[in-house]
Design a protein around this motif. Sequence first.
Motif, PDB file in Angstrom:
ATOM      1  N   LYS A 114     -32.633  21.286  41.048  1.00  0.00           N
ATOM      2  CA  LYS A 114     -32.708  20.187  40.093  1.00  0.00           C
ATOM      3  C   LYS A 114     -31.311  19.694  39.760  1.00  0.00           C
ATOM      4  CE  LYS A 114     -36.980  21.685  37.814  1.00  0.00           C
ATOM      5  NZ  LYS A 114     -37.602  22.096  36.539  1.00  0.00           N
ATOM      6  N   SER A 115     -31.229  18.433  39.419  1.00  0.00           N
ATOM      7  CA  SER A 115     -29.961  17.838  39.034  1.00  0.00           C
ATOM      8  C   SER A 115     -29.370  18.586  37.846  1.00  0.00           C
ATOM      9  CB  SER A 115     -30.177  16.371  38.678  1.00  0.00           C
ATOM     10  OG  SER A 115     -28.960  15.723  38.439  1.00  0.00           O
ATOM     11  N   GLY A 116     -28.075  18.883  37.919  1.00  0.00           N
ATOM     12  CA  GLY A 116     -27.400  19.582  36.833  1.00  0.00           C
ATOM     13  C   GLY A 116     -27.246  21.077  37.052  1.00  0.00           C
ATOM     14  N   THR A 117     -27.953  21.614  38.005  1.00  0.00           N
ATOM     15  CA  THR A 117     -27.844  23.048  38.273  1.00  0.00           C
ATOM     16  C   THR A 117     -26.754  23.309  39.301  1.00  0.00           C
ATOM     17  OG1 THR A 117     -29.531  22.963  40.001  1.00  0.00           O
ATOM     18  CG2 THR A 117     -30.273  23.423  37.753  1.00  0.00           C
ATOM     19  N   SER A 118     -26.375  24.577  39.453  1.00  0.00           N
ATOM     20  CA  SER A 118     -25.358  24.958  40.431  1.00  0.00           C
ATOM     21  C   SER A 118     -25.998  25.689  41.600  1.00  0.00           C
ATOM     22  CB  SER A 118     -24.306  25.857  39.768  1.00  0.00           C
ATOM     23  OG  SER A 118     -23.592  25.136  38.799  1.00  0.00           O
ATOM     24  N   VAL A 119     -25.438  25.520  42.758  1.00  0.00           N
ATOM     25  CA  VAL A 119     -25.976  26.123  43.975  1.00  0.00           C
ATOM     26  C   VAL A 119     -24.856  26.828  44.726  1.00  0.00           C
ATOM     27  CG1 VAL A 119     -27.017  25.628  46.227  1.00  0.00           C
ATOM     28  CG2 VAL A 119     -27.767  24.358  44.208  1.00  0.00           C
ATOM     29  N   LYS A 120     -25.116  28.052  45.164  1.00  0.00           N
ATOM     30  CA  LYS A 120     -24.116  28.803  45.926  1.00  0.00           C
ATOM     31  C   LYS A 120     -24.563  28.930  47.368  1.00  0.00           C
ATOM     32  CE  LYS A 120     -21.982  32.489  44.262  1.00  0.00           C
ATOM     33  NZ  LYS A 120     -21.693  33.880  43.839  1.00  0.00           N
ATOM     34  N   ILE A 121     -23.654  28.644  48.292  1.00  0.00           N
ATOM     35  CA  ILE A 121     -23.916  28.773  49.724  1.00  0.00           C
ATOM     36  C   ILE A 121     -22.965  29.827  50.281  1.00  0.00           C
ATOM     37  CG2 ILE A 121     -23.945  27.580  51.939  1.00  0.00           C
ATOM     38  CD1 ILE A 121     -24.273  24.939  50.330  1.00  0.00           C
ATOM     39  N   GLU A 122     -23.515  30.748  51.048  1.00  0.00           N
ATOM     40  CA  GLU A 122     -22.697  31.807  51.637  1.00  0.00           C
ATOM     41  C   GLU A 122     -22.440  31.546  53.119  1.00  0.00           C
ATOM     42  OE1 GLU A 122     -24.056  35.672  48.953  1.00  0.00           O
ATOM     43  OE2 GLU A 122     -24.613  35.543  51.069  1.00  0.00           O
ATOM     44  N   CYS A 123     -21.250  31.899  53.548  1.00  0.00           N
ATOM     45  CA  CYS A 123     -20.864  31.796  54.956  1.00  0.00           C
ATOM     46  C   CYS A 123     -20.289  33.142  55.378  1.00  0.00           C
ATOM     47  CB  CYS A 123     -19.826  30.690  55.121  1.00  0.00           C
ATOM     48  SG  CYS A 123     -19.150  30.537  56.796  1.00  0.00           S
ATOM     49  N   ARG A 124     -20.874  33.727  56.399  1.00  0.00           N
ATOM     50  CA  ARG A 124     -20.425  35.049  56.853  1.00  0.00           C
ATOM     51  C   ARG A 124     -20.053  35.035  58.332  1.00  0.00           C
ATOM     52  NH1 ARG A 124     -21.638  39.172  53.260  1.00  0.00           N
ATOM     53  NH2 ARG A 124     -23.104  38.571  51.611  1.00  0.00           N
TER      54      ARG A 124
END
Lengths: 111, 116
Positions: free
Chosen positions: B14-24
Amino acid sequence: DAKTTQPPSMDCAEGRAANLPCNHSTISGNEYVYWYRQIHSQGPQYIIHGLKNNETNEMASLIITEDRKSSTLILPHATLRDTAVYYCIVSSGGGADGLTFGKGTHLIIQP
Amino acid sequence: GAVVSQHPSRVICKSGTSVKIECRSLDFQATTMFWYRQFPKQSLMLMATSNEGSKATYEQGVEKDKFLINHASLTLSTLTVTSAHPEDSSFYICSASWLAGIETQYFGPGTRLLVL
């Protein structure tokens, strides 16, 4: 990094050799030529790179002209799975520096 | 070739939330990792470069406070999109290289972010 020019699209018959050209007339002496490809909705896949000698690996061959102002990527026996956008990139530090992607060539392999 | 993974492969938030993406990096130690963004029908654009243990270097026009990058180990880098908005919807791709193979960087499969 030097800019590259590629045709926007190409067709090739399945089983034939696909020859993808790239012009990089402003390439510097310490810049490599890299080729990557991107199949729809996936990350780019490394294909091959070279400095001035021709190179070959299990995926493709890279032919660089003597003046290094252009190169050709050759897929010797194209299959339907080779349909992708192919990017030719020149860079002096392919692992140390971010890459500048142009628009690439959309290669379509026809059955 | 070297293998780079990303998680998640797609995320809707949803708009306003934070998202974390991992790269390994799965089979090598990545001294340098890169983050790219690709909008529909466009090419990849470099967002930032991170070296293990150092602060990331951001490209012009990329807000460092919005796109937080952490490269705390030689096999993991994370990109956090803070206060995401619909215009942040895009395909985020990481790549990695190691000192011995400094000529080449290898890309992850990408993460598709959709912000509603």
